[in-house]
Design an enzyme around this catalytic site. Structure first.
Site, PDB file in Angstrom:
ATOM      1  N   ARG A  65       0.824  -1.219   0.000  1.00  0.00           N
ATOM      2  CA  ARG A  65       0.000   0.000   0.000  1.00  0.00           C
ATOM      3  C   ARG A  65       0.853   1.263   0.000  1.00  0.00           C
ATOM      4  O   ARG A  65       0.514   2.250  -0.633  1.00  0.00           O
ATOM      5  CB  ARG A  65      -0.958   0.000   1.204  1.00  0.00           C
ATOM      6  CG  ARG A  65      -2.160  -0.919   0.997  1.00  0.00           C
ATOM      7  CD  ARG A  65      -3.257  -0.635   2.007  1.00  0.00           C
ATOM      8  NE  ARG A  65      -2.823  -0.808   3.375  1.00  0.00           N
ATOM      9  CZ  ARG A  65      -2.622  -1.973   3.959  1.00  0.00           C
ATOM     10  NH1 ARG A  65      -2.805  -3.090   3.279  1.00  0.00           N
ATOM     11  NH2 ARG A  65      -2.228  -2.051   5.215  1.00  0.00           N
ATOM     12  N   TYR A  69       0.446   4.286  -2.644  1.00  0.00           N
ATOM     13  CA  TYR A  69       0.192   5.699  -2.332  1.00  0.00           C
ATOM     14  C   TYR A  69       1.188   6.584  -3.080  1.00  0.00           C
ATOM     15  O   TYR A  69       0.835   7.634  -3.620  1.00  0.00           O
ATOM     16  CB  TYR A  69       0.346   5.965  -0.821  1.00  0.00           C
ATOM     17  CG  TYR A  69      -0.602   5.181   0.063  1.00  0.00           C
ATOM     18  CD1 TYR A  69      -1.837   4.748  -0.415  1.00  0.00           C
ATOM     19  CD2 TYR A  69      -0.278   4.882   1.383  1.00  0.00           C
ATOM     20  CE1 TYR A  69      -2.703   4.036   0.401  1.00  0.00           C
ATOM     21  CE2 TYR A  69      -1.143   4.169   2.196  1.00  0.00           C
ATOM     22  CZ  TYR A  69      -2.344   3.743   1.697  1.00  0.00           C
ATOM     23  OH  TYR A  69      -3.193   3.034   2.509  1.00  0.00           O
ATOM     24  N   TYR A  91     -12.871   9.162  -1.355  1.00  0.00           N
ATOM     25  CA  TYR A  91     -14.142   8.955  -0.653  1.00  0.00           C
ATOM     26  C   TYR A  91     -14.015   9.414   0.807  1.00  0.00           C
ATOM     27  O   TYR A  91     -12.913   9.541   1.338  1.00  0.00           O
ATOM     28  CB  TYR A  91     -14.605   7.497  -0.749  1.00  0.00           C
ATOM     29  CG  TYR A  91     -13.872   6.517   0.133  1.00  0.00           C
ATOM     30  CD1 TYR A  91     -12.725   5.889  -0.312  1.00  0.00           C
ATOM     31  CD2 TYR A  91     -14.337   6.210   1.407  1.00  0.00           C
ATOM     32  CE1 TYR A  91     -12.050   4.984   0.492  1.00  0.00           C
ATOM     33  CE2 TYR A  91     -13.682   5.302   2.223  1.00  0.00           C
ATOM     34  CZ  TYR A  91     -12.531   4.704   1.763  1.00  0.00           C
ATOM     35  OH  TYR A  91     -11.867   3.824   2.573  1.00  0.00           O
TER      36      TYR A  91
HETATM   37  C1  LIG Z   1      -8.264   4.629   4.439  1.00  0.00           C
HETATM   38  S1  LIG Z   1      -9.461   5.003   5.662  1.00  0.00           S
HETATM   39  C2  LIG Z   1     -10.414   6.198   4.770  1.00  0.00           C
HETATM   40  C3  LIG Z   1     -11.327   6.998   5.646  1.00  0.00           C
HETATM   41  C4  LIG Z   1     -12.113   8.045   4.857  1.00  0.00           C
HETATM   42  N1  LIG Z   1     -11.223   8.986   4.234  1.00  0.00           N
HETATM   43  C5  LIG Z   1     -13.110   8.811   5.717  1.00  0.00           C
HETATM   44  O1  LIG Z   1     -13.089  10.028   5.681  1.00  0.00           O
HETATM   45  O2  LIG Z   1     -13.911   8.176   6.396  1.00  0.00           O
HETATM   46  C6  LIG Z   1     -10.424   3.534   5.592  1.00  0.00           C
HETATM   47  C7  LIG Z   1     -11.117   3.277   6.909  1.00  0.00           C
HETATM   48  O3  LIG Z   1     -12.186   4.205   7.066  1.00  0.00           O
HETATM   49  C8  LIG Z   1     -13.274   3.577   7.716  1.00  0.00           C
HETATM   50  N2  LIG Z   1     -14.382   3.488   6.770  1.00  0.00           N
HETATM   51  C9  LIG Z   1     -14.349   3.551   5.438  1.00  0.00           C
HETATM   52  N3  LIG Z   1     -15.582   3.391   4.916  1.00  0.00           N
HETATM   53  C10 LIG Z   1     -16.407   3.230   5.969  1.00  0.00           C
HETATM   54  C11 LIG Z   1     -17.793   2.998   6.107  1.00  0.00           C
HETATM   55  N4  LIG Z   1     -18.604   2.894   5.046  1.00  0.00           N
HETATM   56  N5  LIG Z   1     -18.295   2.873   7.357  1.00  0.00           N
HETATM   57  C12 LIG Z   1     -17.512   2.962   8.456  1.00  0.00           C
HETATM   58  N6  LIG Z   1     -16.193   3.162   8.382  1.00  0.00           N
HETATM   59  C13 LIG Z   1     -15.643   3.286   7.166  1.00  0.00           C
HETATM   60  C14 LIG Z   1     -12.811   2.155   8.089  1.00  0.00           C
HETATM   61  O4  LIG Z   1     -12.231   2.202   9.397  1.00  0.00           O
HETATM   62  C15 LIG Z   1     -11.767   1.920   7.013  1.00  0.00           C
HETATM   63  O5  LIG Z   1     -10.866   0.902   7.378  1.00  0.00           O
END
Ligand SMILES: C[S@@+](CC[C@H](N)C(=O)[O-])C[C@H]1O[C@@H](n2cnc3c(N)ncnc32)[C@H](O)[C@@H]1O
Length: 243
Positions: A65, A69, A91
């Site tokens: 990863r 990046y 996202y």
């Molecule tokens: C790389 S981070 C990205 C977070 C994203 N940028 C945000 O603002 O939520 C990925 C993590 O965000 C959280 N995440 C992403 N999608 C999610 C969702 N639909 N519901 C809850 N947590 C989520 C999880 O902990 C996941 O492992």
């Protein structure tokens, strides 16, 4: 030749959560480079601007990863240097637990280009709404789960604790895509040193489509590793009631 620029925009977690300013940035860009967790969100962004290219393929073409990046940042900067107004869209909130968004902005600014980030709806913003918790009630601590387990920071059990990225817990090599349930069990053991074993926690996943509901798996802390975990899983540990 026009001078290139970079807007890092946030798409929100679900369809309908993109802000007006982020949507305009996507529509007006010369090129859009996207990292979406959900295929429908990816299609929605591509429909706003046909010059959209996904950066997601770097995950498959790079050894880990971190390298992915770095390749994303390189691709974003190539287009900025070529004089394009680039919109890189991620996202959730583009600045929350996202490495390439911050690195792309830092690199673009270091090279003298205008670069800004537009905020958005992150997973913890959805969690607050879906679980009905107020960060102001007891405090709200937020950590990346793997870093939390490895570094063991001092934290406060009288405030809520949010642990992100459960699916990559235990992944020192930054390569794994599937959850490691032994690592989740080890995290539970660590947390049980600070909370009662039957402390109720939630494994939370926000809905990404209006037709779906959020997934909230409530479990006792000691049974954390029996929960279903995927790339969307975020752990919410409520504050311990003060005596
Ligand atoms: C790389 S981070 C990205 C977070 C994203 N940028 C945000 O603002 O939520 C990925 C993590 O965000 C959280 N995440 C992403 N999608 C999610 C969702 N639909 N519901 C809850 N947590 C989520 C999880 O902990 C996941 O492992």
């Amino acid at each position: 030749m026009q001078r290139g620029s970079l807007i890092v925009a946030s798409a929100g977690i679900g369809i309908g959560q993109c802000t007006v300013e982020a949507r305009s940035a996507i529509e007006d860009a010369d090129i859009v480079l996207s990292v979406m967790g959900d295929p429908f969100l990816q299609q929605w962004v591509a429909a706003l601007n046909p010059k959209t290219r996904s950066l997601q393929s770097h995950y498959g073409s790079q050894p880990n990863r971190r390298a992915a990046y770095s390749a994303m940042v390189d691709e974003i900067l190539v287009h900025v240097r070529a004089g394009l107004n680039v919109c890189a869209v991620f996202y959730g909130h583009a600045g929350v637990y996202v490495t390439p968004s911050h690195e792309a902005i830092a690199q673009a600014r270091a090279e003298g280009f205008d670069a800004i980030m537009l905020p958005g709806v992150s997973a913890d913003a959805c969690l607050v709404a879906d679980l009905g918790v107020d960060p102001g009630a007891h405090g709200f601590q937020s950590y990346e789960a793997h870093a939390f387990f490895r570094r063991r920071p001092r934290f406060d059990t009288s405030a809520a604790l949010v642990l992100w990225q459960l699916a990559v817990l235990g992944d020192d090599a930054f390569t794994r895509l599937e959850p490691d349930y032994e690592a989740v069990a080890a995290l539970a053991t660590l947390l049980c040193e600070h909370y009662p074993v039957d402390h109720r926690v939630a494994i939370y996943a926000a809905s990404t489509l209006p037709v779906l509901t959020a997934s909230v798996q409530q479990t006792e802390l000691a049974l954390l590793a029996t929960a279903r975990i995927d790339q969307s899983s975020t752990l919410y540990v409520p504050a311990l009631a003060l005596g």
